[in-house]
Design a protein around this motif. Structure first.
Motif, PDB file in Angstrom:
ATOM      1  N   ASN A  73      29.059  31.572  39.493  1.00  0.00           N
ATOM      2  CA  ASN A  73      28.935  32.367  38.276  1.00  0.00           C
ATOM      3  C   ASN A  73      28.966  33.876  38.523  1.00  0.00           C
ATOM      4  N   ASP A  74      29.407  34.292  39.712  1.00  0.00           N
ATOM      5  CA  ASP A  74      29.429  35.732  40.017  1.00  0.00           C
ATOM      6  C   ASP A  74      30.495  36.479  39.207  1.00  0.00           C
ATOM      7  N   TYR A  75      31.538  35.757  38.830  1.00  0.00           N
ATOM      8  CA  TYR A  75      32.636  36.410  38.116  1.00  0.00           C
ATOM      9  C   TYR A  75      32.982  35.590  36.872  1.00  0.00           C
ATOM     10  N   TYR A  76      33.213  36.327  35.777  1.00  0.00           N
ATOM     11  CA  TYR A  76      33.580  35.679  34.515  1.00  0.00           C
ATOM     12  C   TYR A  76      34.894  36.285  34.032  1.00  0.00           C
ATOM     13  N   PHE A  77      35.840  35.423  33.688  1.00  0.00           N
ATOM     14  CA  PHE A  77      37.158  35.887  33.258  1.00  0.00           C
ATOM     15  C   PHE A  77      37.491  35.301  31.885  1.00  0.00           C
ATOM     16  N   GLU A  78      38.169  36.102  31.088  1.00  0.00           N
ATOM     17  CA  GLU A  78      38.681  35.607  29.812  1.00  0.00           C
ATOM     18  C   GLU A  78      40.076  36.174  29.583  1.00  0.00           C
ATOM     19  N   ILE A  79      40.948  35.325  29.040  1.00  0.00           N
ATOM     20  CA  ILE A  79      42.322  35.732  28.741  1.00  0.00           C
ATOM     21  C   ILE A  79      42.508  35.696  27.232  1.00  0.00           C
ATOM     22  N   GLU A  80      42.834  36.835  26.651  1.00  0.00           N
ATOM     23  CA  GLU A  80      43.042  36.941  25.213  1.00  0.00           C
ATOM     24  C   GLU A  80      44.506  37.245  24.940  1.00  0.00           C
ATOM     25  N   PRO A 112      28.672  41.367  42.350  1.00  0.00           N
ATOM     26  CA  PRO A 112      27.622  41.280  41.324  1.00  0.00           C
ATOM     27  C   PRO A 112      26.235  41.474  41.911  1.00  0.00           C
ATOM     28  N   LYS A 113      25.383  42.110  41.112  1.00  0.00           N
ATOM     29  CA  LYS A 113      23.990  42.327  41.529  1.00  0.00           C
ATOM     30  C   LYS A 113      23.059  41.375  40.775  1.00  0.00           C
ATOM     31  N   THR A 114      22.997  41.492  39.481  1.00  0.00           N
ATOM     32  CA  THR A 114      22.145  40.599  38.683  1.00  0.00           C
ATOM     33  C   THR A 114      22.943  39.833  37.632  1.00  0.00           C
ATOM     34  N   THR A 115      24.011  40.443  37.124  1.00  0.00           N
ATOM     35  CA  THR A 115      24.831  39.805  36.100  1.00  0.00           C
ATOM     36  C   THR A 115      26.263  39.628  36.611  1.00  0.00           C
ATOM     37  N   PRO A 116      26.977  38.647  36.082  1.00  0.00           N
ATOM     38  CA  PRO A 116      28.361  38.418  36.516  1.00  0.00           C
ATOM     39  C   PRO A 116      29.257  39.623  36.220  1.00  0.00           C
ATOM     40  N   ILE A 117      30.280  39.784  37.018  1.00  0.00           N
ATOM     41  CA  ILE A 117      31.294  40.805  36.769  1.00  0.00           C
ATOM     42  C   ILE A 117      32.269  40.237  35.743  1.00  0.00           C
ATOM     43  N   LYS A 118      32.260  40.821  34.547  1.00  0.00           N
ATOM     44  CA  LYS A 118      33.113  40.317  33.462  1.00  0.00           C
ATOM     45  C   LYS A 118      34.471  41.021  33.492  1.00  0.00           C
ATOM     46  N   THR A 119      35.528  40.211  33.425  1.00  0.00           N
ATOM     47  CA  THR A 119      36.890  40.739  33.421  1.00  0.00           C
ATOM     48  C   THR A 119      37.664  40.137  32.256  1.00  0.00           C
ATOM     49  N   SER A 120      38.314  41.006  31.489  1.00  0.00           N
ATOM     50  CA  SER A 120      39.120  40.568  30.356  1.00  0.00           C
ATOM     51  C   SER A 120      40.586  40.868  30.624  1.00  0.00           C
ATOM     52  N   ILE A 121      41.430  39.892  30.330  1.00  0.00           N
ATOM     53  CA  ILE A 121      42.881  40.081  30.423  1.00  0.00           C
ATOM     54  C   ILE A 121      43.422  40.020  28.998  1.00  0.00           C
ATOM     55  N   LEU A 122      43.835  41.158  28.488  1.00  0.00           N
ATOM     56  CA  LEU A 122      44.307  41.262  27.110  1.00  0.00           C
ATOM     57  C   LEU A 122      45.830  41.382  27.099  1.00  0.00           C
ATOM     58  N   ILE A 123      46.495  40.438  26.422  1.00  0.00           N
ATOM     59  CA  ILE A 123      47.954  40.405  26.375  1.00  0.00           C
ATOM     60  C   ILE A 123      48.393  40.780  24.965  1.00  0.00           C
ATOM     61  N   GLU A 124      49.016  41.964  24.847  1.00  0.00           N
ATOM     62  CA  GLU A 124      49.508  42.443  23.559  1.00  0.00           C
ATOM     63  C   GLU A 124      51.032  42.487  23.579  1.00  0.00           C
ATOM     64  N   THR A 163      51.970  45.531  26.204  1.00  0.00           N
ATOM     65  CA  THR A 163      51.147  45.815  27.380  1.00  0.00           C
ATOM     66  C   THR A 163      50.261  44.636  27.747  1.00  0.00           C
ATOM     67  N   LEU A 164      49.945  44.578  29.021  1.00  0.00           N
ATOM     68  CA  LEU A 164      48.938  43.648  29.533  1.00  0.00           C
ATOM     69  C   LEU A 164      47.841  44.494  30.162  1.00  0.00           C
ATOM     70  N   THR A 165      46.615  44.315  29.688  1.00  0.00           N
ATOM     71  CA  THR A 165      45.501  45.155  30.128  1.00  0.00           C
ATOM     72  C   THR A 165      44.434  44.315  30.800  1.00  0.00           C
ATOM     73  N   VAL A 166      44.009  44.761  31.975  1.00  0.00           N
ATOM     74  CA  VAL A 166      42.907  44.115  32.700  1.00  0.00           C
ATOM     75  C   VAL A 166      41.726  45.086  32.709  1.00  0.00           C
ATOM     76  N   ILE A 167      40.614  44.646  32.114  1.00  0.00           N
ATOM     77  CA  ILE A 167      39.409  45.477  32.017  1.00  0.00           C
ATOM     78  C   ILE A 167      38.274  44.748  32.723  1.00  0.00           C
ATOM     79  N   ASN A 168      37.674  45.393  33.702  1.00  0.00           N
ATOM     80  CA  ASN A 168      36.549  44.759  34.382  1.00  0.00           C
ATOM     81  C   ASN A 168      35.337  45.684  34.425  1.00  0.00           C
ATOM     82  N   ALA A 169      34.160  45.078  34.306  1.00  0.00           N
ATOM     83  CA  ALA A 169      32.921  45.839  34.474  1.00  0.00           C
ATOM     84  C   ALA A 169      32.797  46.261  35.924  1.00  0.00           C
ATOM     85  N   LYS A 170      32.251  47.436  36.152  1.00  0.00           N
ATOM     86  CA  LYS A 170      32.107  47.942  37.519  1.00  0.00           C
ATOM     87  C   LYS A 170      30.730  47.597  38.069  1.00  0.00           C
ATOM     88  N   SER A 171      30.723  47.160  39.319  1.00  0.00           N
ATOM     89  CA  SER A 171      29.469  46.801  39.966  1.00  0.00           C
ATOM     90  C   SER A 171      28.695  48.054  40.344  1.00  0.00           C
TER      91      SER A 171
END
Length: 334
Positions: free
Chosen positions: A228-235, A263-275, A278-286
């Motif tokens: 559960n260290d990393y969480y990914f979603e594709i939109e 990750p320290k306490t919460t998972p690193i969330k990454t979103s892949i947005l397909i428009e 453009t294709l955009t990858v946004i991730n939270a920074k540790s």
């Protein structure tokens, strides 16, 4: 050809027009011209010349020669442009000298004279700039071609990276005893990734749908290995058929999310947005510091590949809490 004038282009124009003004000043002095002619003729001629040069470099050449090869249209528009602005410059010169339109007996001959005047005004500086742009473009092409070959070698090396294989074998070894079904799925996903990498090793771009499927398989490996260290979603907000991106682009961006964010306490969330475009990858920074090499190399390689493939650029926004990379989607069907 780069249609924007850079700093060195403006320096060249400044030198050329500076020398031209100085030489014309001597001619005006010998001819006994009035001060008003100095003050009006020199600035107006310089401005008109720059307008003509910009029109050629930023509009006519890229639109009718570089892209569409419409030579006749280019020639006609070039003659009209030179005639109009050359005649305008001559008229300004007449008015500054106190002459009216009465002395113009033949309009066609006067327009012809305006065409000759414009070619004299911009022929030399325009020729210098076009020649400079041509050689700059050739040098840039060779540089990008060389970088592209280096990128291909790096891509091949990453495909057979022993660390990647070693880590996956370790994960697989632990799964065989603890979760046989998941181990089978892991082997299946890993084989799909390697099959895809082998199939696309010579491809510059791949269809977006195939790249998304590769990303889904790669995400499965990450989440199986790290839990559960990393969480990914594709939109997905658009259809992905007949749309292309550089081969392995999403994988490169996902690799760097894991590589540079622990990750320290919460998972690193990454979103892949397909428009649409453009294709955009946004991730939270540790918040944890990472001593590994920066993301700059991978991003630089992607930027270079886009220079080779299209005229679009990558957008990067590095804020305090998140890292966002937007890559243009390439549409090969006009």
């Amino acid at each position: 050809m780069n249609t924007k004038l850079n700093k060195s282009d403006w320096i060249i124009l400044t030198i050329i027009f500076g020398v031209s003004i100085l030489l014309n000043a001597f001619d005006y002095y010998r001819e006994g011209n009035k001060l008003i002619e100095y003050l009006i003729d020199f600035p107006s001629t310089t401005i008109i010349s720059i307008v003509i040069i910009l029109a050629f470099i930023q509009i006519l050449v890229p639109k009718f020669l570089t892209k569409k090869k419409k030579y006749l249209t280019f020639f006609v528009l070039a003659v009209l442009l030179l005639t109009v602005f050359g005649t305008l410059d001559k008229l300004i010169g007449r008015f500054s000298a106190g002459k009216g339109l009465d002395g113009i007996n033949n309009i066609l001959l006067y327009l012809q004279s305006g065409l000759y005047n414009a070619t004299d005004m911009v022929g030399f500086p325009l020729g210098i700039l076009l020649l400079k742009k041509f050689y700059e473009g050739q040098s840039k092409f060779l540089e990008i071609e060389k970088q592209q070959k280096e990128n291909e070698l790096k891509l091949l090396r990453s495909q057979i990276d022993p660390h990647f294989l070693f880590n996956n074998l370790n994960t697989l070894d632990s799964l065989i005893d603890s979760d046989t079904e998941k181990a089978k799925e892991y082997i299946n996903r890993l084989s799909l990734i390697y099959r895809y990498l082998i199939k696309t090793k010579d491809a510059e771009v791949m269809e977006l749908a195939d790249e998304i499927q590769l990303a889904e398989n790669y995400i499965f490996l990450i989440q199986t290995r790290f839990g559960n260290d990393y969480y990914f979603e594709i939109e997905q907000k658009t259809v992905v058929t007949n749309k292309f991106i550089p081969t392995g682009a999403i994988q490169t961006l996902l690799e760097n999310v894991v590589k540079h964010n622990k990750p320290k306490t919460t998972p690193i969330k990454t979103s892949i947005l397909i428009e649409e475009n453009t294709l955009t990858v946004i991730n939270a920074k540790s918040s944890l510091k990472n001593n590994k090499e920066s993301f700059g190399t991978g991003l630089k390689n992607l930027k270079t590949r886009y220079q080779f493939l299209s005229d679009q650029e990558i957008s990067v926004i590095n804020s305090e809490n998140e890292f966002k990379v937007s890559i243009p989607i390439i549409n090969l069907i006009e």
